[in-house]
Each structure stands twice: as C-alpha cells, then as structure tokens.
Write a protein that holds these residues in place. Structure first.
Motif, PDB file in Angstrom:
ATOM      1  N   ASP A   1      17.323  -9.693  -1.883  1.00 59.94           N
ATOM      2  CA  ASP A   1      17.519 -10.902  -2.680  1.00 59.94           C
ATOM      3  C   ASP A   1      18.059 -12.053  -1.742  1.00 59.94           C
ATOM      4  OD1 ASP A   1      17.130  -9.673  -5.237  1.00 59.94           O
ATOM      5  OD2 ASP A   1      19.347  -8.750  -5.044  1.00 59.94           O
ATOM      6  N   VAL A   2      17.160 -12.495  -0.806  1.00 54.27           N
ATOM      7  CA  VAL A   2      17.107 -13.384  -0.077  1.00 54.27           C
ATOM      8  C   VAL A   2      16.369 -14.574  -0.331  1.00 54.27           C
ATOM      9  CG1 VAL A   2      17.580 -12.049   1.944  1.00 54.27           C
ATOM     10  CG2 VAL A   2      15.388 -12.520   1.617  1.00 54.27           C
ATOM     11  N   SER A   3      15.474 -14.448  -1.423  1.00 53.71           N
ATOM     12  CA  SER A   3      14.758 -15.499  -1.879  1.00 53.71           C
ATOM     13  C   SER A   3      14.872 -16.002  -3.254  1.00 53.71           C
ATOM     14  CB  SER A   3      13.276 -14.987  -1.565  1.00 53.71           C
ATOM     15  OG  SER A   3      12.291 -15.998  -2.204  1.00 53.71           O
ATOM     16  N   SER A   4      14.227 -17.108  -3.786  1.00 52.12           N
ATOM     17  CA  SER A   4      14.608 -17.564  -4.995  1.00 52.12           C
ATOM     18  C   SER A   4      13.402 -16.786  -5.827  1.00 52.12           C
ATOM     19  CB  SER A   4      14.220 -19.047  -5.071  1.00 52.12           C
ATOM     20  OG  SER A   4      12.820 -19.540  -4.601  1.00 52.12           O
ATOM     21  N   HIS A   5      12.481 -16.096  -5.265  1.00 48.60           N
ATOM     22  CA  HIS A   5      11.502 -15.388  -5.973  1.00 48.60           C
ATOM     23  C   HIS A   5      11.798 -13.899  -5.760  1.00 48.60           C
ATOM     24  CE1 HIS A   5       8.678 -18.623  -6.613  1.00 48.60           C
ATOM     25  NE2 HIS A   5       8.861 -19.047  -5.278  1.00 48.60           N
ATOM     26  N   ARG A   6      11.499 -12.940  -6.931  1.00 48.35           N
ATOM     27  CA  ARG A   6      11.821 -11.580  -6.990  1.00 48.35           C
ATOM     28  C   ARG A   6      10.833 -10.781  -6.041  1.00 48.35           C
ATOM     29  NH1 ARG A   6      10.099  -8.274 -10.202  1.00 48.35           N
ATOM     30  NH2 ARG A   6       8.743  -9.922 -11.532  1.00 48.35           N
ATOM     31  N   ALA A   7      11.299  -9.830  -5.360  1.00 49.79           N
ATOM     32  CA  ALA A   7      10.608  -9.294  -4.191  1.00 49.79           C
ATOM     33  C   ALA A   7       9.115  -8.685  -4.725  1.00 49.79           C
ATOM     34  CB  ALA A   7      11.574  -7.834  -3.638  1.00 49.79           C
ATOM     35  N   GLY A   8       8.272  -8.632  -4.036  1.00 54.36           N
ATOM     36  CA  GLY A   8       6.899  -8.387  -4.394  1.00 54.36           C
ATOM     37  C   GLY A   8       6.334  -9.231  -5.399  1.00 54.36           C
ATOM     38  N   THR A   9       6.615 -10.276  -5.754  1.00 52.86           N
ATOM     39  CA  THR A   9       5.801 -11.239  -6.564  1.00 52.86           C
ATOM     40  C   THR A   9       4.823 -12.194  -5.913  1.00 52.86           C
ATOM     41  OG1 THR A   9       7.684 -12.684  -6.681  1.00 52.86           O
ATOM     42  CG2 THR A   9       7.729 -10.628  -8.488  1.00 52.86           C
ATOM     43  N   ALA A  10       4.651 -12.233  -4.751  1.00 52.95           N
ATOM     44  CA  ALA A  10       3.683 -13.341  -3.911  1.00 52.95           C
ATOM     45  C   ALA A  10       2.376 -13.340  -4.576  1.00 52.95           C
ATOM     46  CB  ALA A  10       3.623 -13.028  -2.609  1.00 52.95           C
ATOM     47  N   HIS A  11       1.969 -12.076  -5.030  1.00 51.78           N
ATOM     48  CA  HIS A  11       0.759 -11.965  -5.659  1.00 51.78           C
ATOM     49  C   HIS A  11       0.584 -12.892  -7.116  1.00 51.78           C
ATOM     50  CE1 HIS A  11       2.110  -9.562  -9.247  1.00 51.78           C
ATOM     51  NE2 HIS A  11       2.949  -8.974  -8.230  1.00 51.78           N
ATOM     52  N   THR A  12       1.738 -13.187  -7.785  1.00 52.79           N
ATOM     53  CA  THR A  12       1.797 -14.103  -8.750  1.00 52.79           C
ATOM     54  C   THR A  12       1.220 -15.489  -8.447  1.00 52.79           C
ATOM     55  OG1 THR A  12       4.024 -14.565  -8.736  1.00 52.79           O
ATOM     56  CG2 THR A  12       3.240 -12.845 -10.172  1.00 52.79           C
ATOM     57  N   LEU A  13       2.057 -15.988  -6.988  1.00 50.77           N
ATOM     58  CA  LEU A  13       1.876 -17.291  -6.713  1.00 50.77           C
ATOM     59  C   LEU A  13       0.074 -17.260  -6.206  1.00 50.77           C
ATOM     60  CD1 LEU A  13       4.743 -17.393  -4.115  1.00 50.77           C
ATOM     61  CD2 LEU A  13       4.669 -18.254  -6.555  1.00 50.77           C
ATOM     62  N   VAL A  14      -0.478 -16.337  -5.736  1.00 47.32           N
ATOM     63  CA  VAL A  14      -1.716 -16.468  -5.406  1.00 47.32           C
ATOM     64  C   VAL A  14      -2.625 -16.393  -6.315  1.00 47.32           C
ATOM     65  CG1 VAL A  14      -3.606 -14.963  -4.655  1.00 47.32           C
ATOM     66  CG2 VAL A  14      -1.384 -14.883  -3.299  1.00 47.32           C
TER      67      VAL A  14
END
Length: 372
Positions: A80-93
C-alpha cells in the motif's frame, strides 16, 4: 549474475555525442537570422540540439514523433505504497488504449501515435492486444524490499526487449520519442534507484507518487525504499544486477530502450520520475547517453529533481503534472516541434551562406547492439 550474454560496457563505445560541429554551425546560422541573441529563449537551444542529433543543417522538422509507454506492475505495491491498488496497472493501460487518459487525449490532439509495451502487467496476456503484450517478461515483479524483482535471465530479457523496441522505432522512421510509463509501484522502484545512485537516504527521495497519498502511505513508501536501498547498495557496481534487484521489468526495459535509442541516434523526451530513474541508470552505463535526451517537465517528485540535476538536464516546462503515462512530456512536445520548425525555416540574411547539408549517419545506418 551468471550466464549473462549482454555486456553493457559495449554501450560506452557505441554511443557517440550528437554532432558537435553541426551544433556550432547551427549557432552561427541562428546568429545570421537577424533576430537578437537569446530572443527565442530555450527554443534556440532545442533547435541546436536537434540539429546535432539529426546530423543535418538546417534541421528537419519533426514529422514522426511517437509516444512509447512501458507498463508493469510492482510487487512492492502490495505494501500500500501507491494511490492505486496493487496489480491494477492493466486498467491504466486499457484506459489509454481506449483513449480516455490524459496522455491518450493529448496524443490524439497532437496527432502522435501511442505505443504501449507490457513488460510485467498483473493480468492475463489474453486480456490485452498481442502487440502490447508480445515483449512481456513476467507477471508483476518481486517485492523490492525483501527480494529481487527479477531473476538474472529475466533482467537480461527485459533489457533486450527495451533495446528491440528502440530498434523497431528507429527502423520505422520515428524521429523523436516521448517516453512514458504506466505502473503501480513504479515510483517506489524509481526512488530506490535514484537514492542508491545519488547516495541519499530514503526520506530525501520519497514523494507522493502518481497521486496524492496520505502521510501513512508516504511512510510505508519511505520504509519500502529504505529496505530496497539495503538490497541495492551492494550491487551498485553492476547496473544489470541493480535493475534485477529493485527495478522490475518495465524500468529495466526502459533503461535498455534509452541506451539503444542513443546508439541509434534517436532523441528522447523524458517524462517523470520513473523515466528519470532509468535515464540515471543508463548514464551510469554510458556517460554520453544523456546528450540524446531532454527532460520534458518537472514533477513534484524530489527524486526526479535529484536525478535530473545529476544528469544536468533542465526540464522544459514546470506544470507539476503527476498522472504519468507520458502526459507531462507530451505537453513539452510542441516546444520541441516549434524549435525544429524555427531552426528549419528562419531565413538567414546572407543568401550566400554555405549551409552544410548534413550527411550525418541516419538512424538505420548507426552501429547497434544486437537485442536478440
């Protein structure tokens, strides 16, 4: 790192500085336009940089810029070091592919094609187009605070993938790359790299990431970078081992991309702290490489400021854009394009000026490390 077939020392021999003689000629040509010295501000400097990079005088206007974005998830995001949930970069893509992110909207406005390279997204490859996933090395990465983010073979594969993308862009005629990233946990990895290479403490480089994180999240991020630093410092003498230890596949690929782009004489506009971290690693590999890059913009990330200062790169604009994906660098693109147009089209007063029609090596003729 055993069984390595990639020798990073080769980059020092392959990367040359942009054509210094043509840069001086560009300065002389600019002086004969009749405009007062420095009246165009940094546009003069950019025009001269592009002249030297292209090896042509007058410079060619930029016709084929491209936004290249490397994507990946990072295991450290589970803390929990980010404003996004872990493992969700694919949604940004996906949102970028759908054209709804700030970077996608600006790219469409500026008529810049977008290329996304999945290196370690935490999703099934079948969920994204094949042209996005074909270079993927693994699914997500190890937690940099307690384990290597990549194995040795994975680090080499990611680095070579970045080199291959640089070659593909050069061969396709891309004349300027706007470089961005889409990641969750990427700024933590970037902060670790920059702190290690600049010899600073975690608290000095820990920022708020791609969003406004609260103080508790900032403290967790700072602790993760501190623990990552303990793992990074023993391998500072070997840049590929350093990338394997704490960078993840996307940052490792970006480092390879930046170095091979310099080999292929392709100028690059850097985006935020993640691209700055990769550039700093690349500078450690080949000290001439930063001559091929400009910093697009300044974020509020303290690590970015430290990295750019170390490389003597001064951001073109200062809008404090934090959303990533190449957004801030895209905002700087019109400045670079304007500099090229002015340097190409401003007439000189003396009609008899002998404008050296640069015969510099084109990208396709430059020496290159083999990415395969």
């Amino acid at each position: 790192m055993t069984d390595r077939t990639l020798d990073l020392d080769d980059f020092s021999d392959l990367i040359e500085r942009p054509h210094g003689g043509l840069r001086r000629d560009a300065e002389e040509r600019r002086a004969r336009t009749g405009l007062p010295p420095e009246s165009l501000g940094r546009l003069d400097e950019l025009g001269e940089w592009l002249t030297a990079a292209q090896g042509r005088l007058p410079v060619e206007p930029l016709r084929q810029p491209r936004l290249v974005v490397f994507a990946g998830d990072h295991g450290v995001a589970s803390l929990d070091v980010s404003s996004h949930r872990a493992g969700t970069a694919h949604t940004l893509v996906r949102e970028t592919l759908e054209g709804t992110t700030p970077a996608a909207i600006l790219a469409r406005k500026f008529e810049v094609p977008v290329r996304i390279v999945d290196m370690a997204l935490d999703c099934e490859p079948s969920e994204l187009p094949e042209e996005v996933t074909r270079h993927r090395v693994r699914r997500s990465s190890g937690r940099l605070d307690i384990e290597d983010t990549l194995t040795g073979p994975e680090a080499e594969a990611a680095f070579r993938a970045g080199m291959a993308v640089a070659d593909e862009e050069a061969d396709a005629g891309t004349d300027l790359v706007v470089l961005g990233d889409l990641s969750v946990g990427g700024t933590t990895a970037a902060g670790t790299l920059i702190a290690a290479l600049c010899g600073t403490d975690a608290s000095v480089v820990t920022g708020r990431g791609g969003g406004v994180i609260d103080d508790l999240t900032w403290m967790r991020k700072c602790a993760a970078i501190r623990d990552g630093l303990r793992r990074a410092r023993p391998v500072l003498g070997d840049q590929l081992e350093l990338l394997a230890a704490v960078a993840g596949a996307d940052l490792t690929a970006m480092t390879g991309f930046l170095l091979q782009s310099a080999v292929r004489r392709t100028p690059v506009v850097l985006d935020g702290v993640v691209t700055a971290a990769c550039a700093l690693v690349a500078q450690r590999v080949a000290f001439r490489a930063p001559d091929w890059w400009v910093a697009g913009h300044a974020t509020s990330e303290p690590a970015q400021e430290k990295a750019l200062d170390r490389m003597a790169l001064d951001p073109l604009i200062e809008q404090r854009v934090e959303v990533g994906g190449g957004t801030g660098a895209l905002l700087a693109l019109p400045l670079v394009q304007a500099a090229a147009e002015l340097a190409a089209q401003l007439p000189v007063r003396d009609d008899a000026v002998d404008e050296k029609d640069g015969e510099g090596d084109g990208a396709a003729d430059s020496p290159a490390l083999d990415a395969t």
